[in-house]
Motif scaffolding. Structure first.
Motif, PDB file in Angstrom:
ATOM      1  N   ARG A  39       0.855  -1.171   0.000  1.00  0.00           N
ATOM      2  CA  ARG A  39       0.000   0.000   0.000  1.00  0.00           C
ATOM      3  C   ARG A  39       0.900   1.233   0.000  1.00  0.00           C
ATOM      4  NH1 ARG A  39      -5.136   0.283  -0.069  1.00  0.00           N
ATOM      5  NH2 ARG A  39      -6.282   1.941   1.002  1.00  0.00           N
ATOM      6  N   ALA A  40       1.049   1.861  -1.167  1.00  0.00           N
ATOM      7  CA  ALA A  40       1.985   2.978  -1.280  1.00  0.00           C
ATOM      8  C   ALA A  40       1.374   4.253  -0.717  1.00  0.00           C
ATOM      9  CB  ALA A  40       2.370   3.183  -2.742  1.00  0.00           C
ATOM     10  N   LEU A  41       0.106   4.478  -0.991  1.00  0.00           N
ATOM     11  CA  LEU A  41      -0.594   5.645  -0.458  1.00  0.00           C
ATOM     12  C   LEU A  41      -1.822   5.134   0.280  1.00  0.00           C
ATOM     13  CD1 LEU A  41      -0.498   8.159  -3.429  1.00  0.00           C
ATOM     14  CD2 LEU A  41       0.933   8.136  -1.389  1.00  0.00           C
ATOM     15  N   ASP A  42      -2.063   5.723   1.456  1.00  0.00           N
ATOM     16  CA  ASP A  42      -3.126   5.190   2.297  1.00  0.00           C
ATOM     17  C   ASP A  42      -3.847   6.366   2.956  1.00  0.00           C
ATOM     18  OD1 ASP A  42      -4.683   3.484   3.719  1.00  0.00           O
ATOM     19  OD2 ASP A  42      -3.163   3.003   5.218  1.00  0.00           O
ATOM     20  N   GLY A  43      -4.516   7.173   2.143  1.00  0.00           N
ATOM     21  CA  GLY A  43      -5.239   8.313   2.694  1.00  0.00           C
ATOM     22  C   GLY A  43      -4.377   9.542   2.799  1.00  0.00           C
ATOM     23  N   LEU A  44      -3.830   9.972   1.682  1.00  0.00           N
ATOM     24  CA  LEU A  44      -2.948  11.143   1.690  1.00  0.00           C
ATOM     25  C   LEU A  44      -3.761  12.416   1.434  1.00  0.00           C
ATOM     26  CD1 LEU A  44       0.218  11.948   1.564  1.00  0.00           C
ATOM     27  CD2 LEU A  44      -0.338  12.345  -0.822  1.00  0.00           C
ATOM     28  N   ASP A  45      -3.641  13.374   2.358  1.00  0.00           N
ATOM     29  CA  ASP A  45      -4.268  14.684   2.171  1.00  0.00           C
ATOM     30  C   ASP A  45      -3.165  15.708   1.952  1.00  0.00           C
ATOM     31  OD1 ASP A  45      -6.836  13.661   2.704  1.00  0.00           O
ATOM     32  OD2 ASP A  45      -6.409  13.765   4.855  1.00  0.00           O
ATOM     33  N   LEU A  46      -3.341  16.521   0.924  1.00  0.00           N
ATOM     34  CA  LEU A  46      -2.320  17.514   0.612  1.00  0.00           C
ATOM     35  C   LEU A  46      -3.025  18.713   0.010  1.00  0.00           C
ATOM     36  CD1 LEU A  46       0.714  18.265   0.051  1.00  0.00           C
ATOM     37  CD2 LEU A  46       0.453  17.117  -2.137  1.00  0.00           C
ATOM     38  N   ALA A  47      -2.692  19.909   0.484  1.00  0.00           N
ATOM     39  CA  ALA A  47      -3.282  21.106  -0.109  1.00  0.00           C
ATOM     40  C   ALA A  47      -2.192  22.147  -0.288  1.00  0.00           C
ATOM     41  CB  ALA A  47      -4.390  21.652   0.784  1.00  0.00           C
ATOM     42  N   VAL A  48      -2.006  22.583  -1.523  1.00  0.00           N
ATOM     43  CA  VAL A  48      -1.008  23.607  -1.829  1.00  0.00           C
ATOM     44  C   VAL A  48      -1.745  24.826  -2.347  1.00  0.00           C
ATOM     45  CG1 VAL A  48       1.037  24.172  -3.163  1.00  0.00           C
ATOM     46  CG2 VAL A  48       0.655  21.814  -2.406  1.00  0.00           C
ATOM     47  N   GLU A  49      -1.615  25.960  -1.635  1.00  0.00           N
ATOM     48  CA  GLU A  49      -2.320  27.180  -2.043  1.00  0.00           C
ATOM     49  C   GLU A  49      -1.510  27.913  -3.106  1.00  0.00           C
ATOM     50  OE1 GLU A  49      -5.305  27.781  -1.037  1.00  0.00           O
ATOM     51  OE2 GLU A  49      -5.267  26.069   0.330  1.00  0.00           O
ATOM     52  N   PRO A  50      -2.192  28.681  -3.948  1.00  0.00           N
ATOM     53  CA  PRO A  50      -1.475  29.428  -5.002  1.00  0.00           C
ATOM     54  C   PRO A  50      -0.434  30.350  -4.389  1.00  0.00           C
ATOM     55  CG  PRO A  50      -3.841  29.566  -5.333  1.00  0.00           C
ATOM     56  CD  PRO A  50      -3.639  28.887  -4.019  1.00  0.00           C
ATOM     57  N   GLY A  51       0.725  30.367  -4.974  1.00  0.00           N
ATOM     58  CA  GLY A  51       1.753  31.310  -4.573  1.00  0.00           C
ATOM     59  C   GLY A  51       2.611  30.866  -3.415  1.00  0.00           C
ATOM     60  N   GLU A  52       2.389  29.679  -2.893  1.00  0.00           N
ATOM     61  CA  GLU A  52       3.226  29.259  -1.766  1.00  0.00           C
ATOM     62  C   GLU A  52       4.261  28.228  -2.203  1.00  0.00           C
ATOM     63  OE1 GLU A  52       0.970  27.463   1.316  1.00  0.00           O
ATOM     64  OE2 GLU A  52       0.599  25.620   0.245  1.00  0.00           O
ATOM     65  N   VAL A  53       5.313  28.138  -1.385  1.00  0.00           N
ATOM     66  CA  VAL A  53       6.294  27.074  -1.567  1.00  0.00           C
ATOM     67  C   VAL A  53       5.989  26.023  -0.516  1.00  0.00           C
ATOM     68  CG1 VAL A  53       8.722  26.460  -1.562  1.00  0.00           C
ATOM     69  CG2 VAL A  53       8.001  28.686  -2.433  1.00  0.00           C
ATOM     70  N   HIS A  54       5.587  24.864  -0.986  1.00  0.00           N
ATOM     71  CA  HIS A  54       5.078  23.843  -0.073  1.00  0.00           C
ATOM     72  C   HIS A  54       6.043  22.673   0.010  1.00  0.00           C
ATOM     73  CE1 HIS A  54       1.442  22.204   2.022  1.00  0.00           C
ATOM     74  NE2 HIS A  54       2.158  21.118   1.882  1.00  0.00           N
ATOM     75  N   GLY A  55       6.495  22.373   1.223  1.00  0.00           N
ATOM     76  CA  GLY A  55       7.400  21.244   1.422  1.00  0.00           C
ATOM     77  C   GLY A  55       6.612  19.958   1.597  1.00  0.00           C
ATOM     78  N   PHE A  56       7.061  18.927   0.924  1.00  0.00           N
ATOM     79  CA  PHE A  56       6.386  17.632   0.976  1.00  0.00           C
ATOM     80  C   PHE A  56       7.419  16.673   1.542  1.00  0.00           C
ATOM     81  CE2 PHE A  56       4.237  14.198  -1.799  1.00  0.00           C
ATOM     82  CZ  PHE A  56       3.323  13.926  -0.806  1.00  0.00           C
ATOM     83  N   LEU A  57       7.287  16.401   2.842  1.00  0.00           N
ATOM     84  CA  LEU A  57       8.368  15.749   3.573  1.00  0.00           C
ATOM     85  C   LEU A  57       8.033  14.325   3.911  1.00  0.00           C
ATOM     86  CD1 LEU A  57       9.426  18.354   6.246  1.00  0.00           C
ATOM     87  CD2 LEU A  57      10.959  17.099   4.769  1.00  0.00           C
ATOM     88  N   GLY A  58       9.034  13.481   3.840  1.00  0.00           N
ATOM     89  CA  GLY A  58       8.815  12.114   4.267  1.00  0.00           C
ATOM     90  C   GLY A  58      10.060  11.306   4.001  1.00  0.00           C
TER      91      GLY A  58
END
Lengths: 310, 538
Positions: free
Chosen positions: A18-37
């Motif tokens: 199971r590679a993804l198991d309920g992933l929530d992610l929200a990136v707003e316009p104009g932001e730099v969003h870190g996706f850590l893991g």
């Protein structure tokens, strides 16, 4: 306003894994969003779904409010992607690959391209066969940054770059933010995320475990306090049981403990009453935050962290 | 065994350039045991399988054997060109005459592919650096590759000799033919070792070395076809030396010394050259290219053309290089063959001039290598996906159909281009050039069916696509051979698209050609549909 990137309950399995198991992610316009893991947390799989290269088994994924699988071509006009493992055509030169990839999205900014080639110290006339990992990454970065995309999707883009080039990369990301571009930066290099990101989503075993601004995340965690007392610590009885204080160690006049951010003031007042010779209060680094989530195996966890998932 | 193990270990302490060879060789054996076994068994089967008894059934009487001898030597010139002359009318000599070409070419193909895979491909994948950083001598990877492939060649030769001797053929000739098979492996492996040092990429090294071996085989063929006046030409090639050992018909051993000497010189050259280059690049590599993309490289179709154009050019040149000399050499000899009974009946069936039958036959056999090329062009779709190149394009505003279409277009155009070259080259030596070209171009729709199978496999099967595509081609080739061995004709018609365009079964009509073309293009459409619906892996 629509989020630039949004996933809800995203799930994807490869056979029994199971590679993804309920992933929530929200990136707003104009932001730099870190996706850590950590490695194998499902970051690359999530990005591949967002790019329409794979289809999710469950949940929703939206890019600019639209379905990335069905509207892949039109959505891709607005984004640029740097894969984690950049594989280039061995017989083409770096310059040819840059022009090809940037040209696909329409007009390429020639001046920006030449400037980036110079700043990243790249020789565009060499065949890709002869490039090192870092140089291949530079080719993909220059192609992505010179195309004028609204959204940059970067999958561990600096893993092969030396510190000088990492600095150039950070400058470039800051410039992109100043121009109003949105950046989704997948990484496990915490200092990089701390330096460039506005908000962070932390994933583990395919699931979102924390999301917010760095300040918000820090608020949830503890500062470490190290104090050298001026007198013997007799007045400290009960400090160990006080709310928000953890792991108190008293060794002669030296006192160490972890304190919830909200309780810092009280602890300092109590130490002050005894008399302080020296005190250091360290705010939590992202690293501690990160380790807090990954050091412990959650009860009943079925996944093996670090399992290769792409 | 123990002595072989102990000696290199003792050498390991001295740290010479060959340190670690044995360890690497063992790793190769373990890593590639399936590929090695397939090559070994296939080579052995082609070299020795016919010793099993079918051959006596085919030519039971002295008259039948004399007839076969005449066929080879005078009636049907393609035997001389493709297989070489018979040196006697004995059953054993005839069998070896028929096996020689296929056995040496297959042995050489495996040797070339494996040597390049163990050297340059490993370097390109970065495995060489991992190994090179350990206590391993500079020359050890090349030495290990040659040792493994060389040992495979010796084993293939020994199995061949043993099978032949066990079936009652004279021992001396059996061993000699086994040595010829092993010699083909040795020479081809040594050629590949040199090519791996010189050429710019692994792909170029493998195709260059094998193309050279095949070309030398045909130089020998032209020499045999040209009669005694051209006999010297065959003596210039290792294929000619191996041929002229005359197994079971006078057993000459000394030409094998020439084969061994050539292999030794080439191996020495490979080791010397390897000192002058860096791992990962060849002596001819790494000229800087353009810093900017040319106008033609502006989209996925332009990229596909760029990726295929040099191999297509090389195939076009190689096709012309094989077909044109064969046409010119054959043209002179044809007058004498055209009067034969067999030629005239084939000519009537294929509606070509009797003197052009040889050319039609050779042209037909070129559909197999040409189909192989077309299949490789289609499978580029899969390898671009697996290498992660596709993701770079598809993350841009490029639909999957547009991405794959460029490769499919090349795969569909390649047989047209290459068969046109075949038709024009043989046309140059033919009595009726126009009819010949038309006959050859009627083969195109059959190749498209194979292209379609490969495309559908890429769309639906993903990782299994190469196995499905090469498998379809192998089945078509097998039933083609089976046809000659008397297998039922419906099998041929059902499993091979080439059965429907074979000129000697009558000129295929427009409905047949249209049906084949529609089948091929329909399968391509199925493949594109499948590609649009499945997950693309890395």
């Amino acid at each position: 306003m629509t989020a630039t990137v949004e996933t809800r309950g995203l799930a994807k399995s490869f056979g029994p894994v199971r590679a993804l198991d309920g992933l929530d992610l929200a990136v707003e316009p104009g932001e730099v969003h870190g996706f850590l893991g950590p490695n194998g947390a499902g970051k690359s799989t999530a990005l591949r779904i967002l790019l329409g290269l794979m289809r999710q088994d469950g949940g929703t994924a939206r890019l600019f409010g639209q379905d990335p699988w069905h509207r892949a071509v039109e959505l891709h006009r607005r984004l640029a992607y740097v894969p984690g493992d950049v594989a280039l055509w061995p017989g083409l030169t770096g310059g040819e690959v840059i022009d090809l990839l940037a040209g696909l999205r329409g007009a390429q900014d020639r001046r920006r391209r030449d400037e980036l080639v110079r700043r990243f110290d790249l020789d565009p006339s060499k065949k890709c066969r002869t490039y090192s990992t870092g140089n291949r990454q530079k080719v993909a970065l220059v192609a992505a940054l010179s195309g004028g995309a609204e959204l940059l999707v970067l999958d561990e883009p600096t893993s092969g770059l030396d510190p000088l080039m990492e600095e150039v990369f950070r400058e470039c990301v800051a410039e992109e933010r100043d121009r109003g571009r949105t950046v989704l930066l997948s990484s496990h290099i915490l200092s990089e995320v701390e330096a460039v990101c506005d908000r962070v989503t932390i994933v583990r075993a395919g699931r979102t475990v924390e999301a917010g601004t760095l300040a918000e995340l820090r608020h949830l965690t503890r500062s470490s306090v190290v104090a050298e007392l001026a007198a013997d610590p007799e007045g400290l009885d009960g400090l160990g049981e006080a709310e928000g204080v953890h792991g108190l160690e008293v060794d002669g006049r030296r006192v160490r403990c972890q304190v919830d951010t909200a309780g810092i003031g009280d602890v300092l007042v109590r130490l002050h009453r005894v008399g302080l010779a020296d005190v250091t209060v360290q705010p939590p680094t992202l690293e501690e935050l990160f380790l807090r989530h990954y050091r412990r195996e959650p009860a009943g966890a079925s996944q093996v962290p670090g399992e290769a998932v792409r | 065994m123990s002595a072989a193990v102990v000696a290199p270990r003792a050498g390991a302490g001295t740290g010479g350039p060959l340190t670690g060879t044995l360890l690497l060789a063992r790793t190769l054996l373990r890593r590639d045991r399936i590929g090695l076994a397939v090559w070994l068994l296939a080579g052995w089967a082609v070299a020795a399988a016919r010793a099993g008894g079918t051959y006596e059934v085919l030519y039971p009487t002295a008259a039948a054997r004399q007839d076969r001898y005449d066929q080879v030597m005078t009636d049907v010139p393609m035997y001389l060109l493709f297989q070489g002359p018979a040196y006697g009318t004995g059953l054993d000599a005839l069998l070896v005459q028929e096996s020689f070409g296929a056995a040496t070419l297959l042995a050489a193909l495996g040797a070339v592919v494996l040597v390049v895979r163990y050297t340059r491909t490993d370097e390109q994948e970065g495995r060489r650096e991992l190994v090179g950083a350990t206590a391993v001598g500079r020359h050890a990877p090349l030495a290990a590759a040659l040792a493994v492939v060389g040992a495979g060649g010796v084993l293939m030769g020994a199995l061949t000799a043993a099978t032949m001797a066990a079936s009652g053929m004279p021992a001396a000739g059996s061993v000699l033919f086994g040595a010829v098979v092993a010699g083909a492996v040795g020479v081809a492996a040594a050629m590949a070792a040199v090519a791996a040092q010189v050429s710019a990429s692994p792909r170029a090294a493998a195709s260059g070395a094998f193309a050279l071996f095949v070309a030398l085989h045909f130089v020998r063929g032209v020499s045999d076809l040209g009669g005694p006046g051209l006999g010297w030409l065959g003596w210039l090639t290792p294929n000619g030396w191996m041929q002229r050992t005359r197994p079971f018909a006078g057993d000459l051993w000394w030409p094998l010394l020439l084969v061994a000497a050539l292999a030794a010189v080439l191996v020495w050259a490979a080791f010397t050259l390897s000192d002058r280059r860096d791992p990962g690049s060849g002596l001819l590599a790494a000229r800087p290219g353009r810093a900017r993309a040319p106008r033609t490289l502006s989209g996925p179709v332009g990229l596909a053309w760029r990726l295929h154009r040099s191999s297509l050019a090389a195939w076009t040149a190689a096709t012309a290089a094989v077909c044109l000399p064969a046409a010119l050499a054959g043209s002179a000899a044809m007058g004498q063959y055209a009067v034969g009974e067999r030629m005239r009946s084939w000519a009537a069936a294929g509606s070509v001039a009797p003197s052009d039958v040889l050319f039609v036959y050779i042209a037909f056999t070129t559909v197999f290598p040409i189909s192989l090329y077309a299949v490789r062009a289609v499978l580029r779709i899969r390898s671009e996906e697996a290498d992660g190149h596709a993701a770079l394009l598809l993350a841009g505003p490029v639909g999957r159909v547009r991405w794959a279409a460029g490769h499919l277009a090349v795969a569909l155009a390649a047989p047209v281009v290459l068969l046109t070259v075949v038709g024009l080259c043989f046309g140059a030596g033919a009595a009726d050039a126009g009819a010949l070209l038309a006959t050859v171009l009627r083969l195109v729709p059959a190749v498209w069916v194979i292209v379609g199978v490969a495309a559908a496999a890429c769309g639906l099967a993903g990782r299994a696509a190469p196995a499905v595509a090469y498998g379809a081609l192998a089945v078509a080739l097998t039933v083609e051979f089976g046809q000659h061995l008397g297998w039922p004709e419906w099998l041929f018609l059902a499993l091979s698209p080439f059965a429907h365009v074979l000129p000697f079964l009558g000129t295929p009509g427009a409905p047949v050609l249209a049906a084949l073309a529609a089948l091929g293009l329909g399968l391509c459409a199925v493949g594109l549909f499948g590609l649009g619906r499945r997950d693309l892996g890395a």
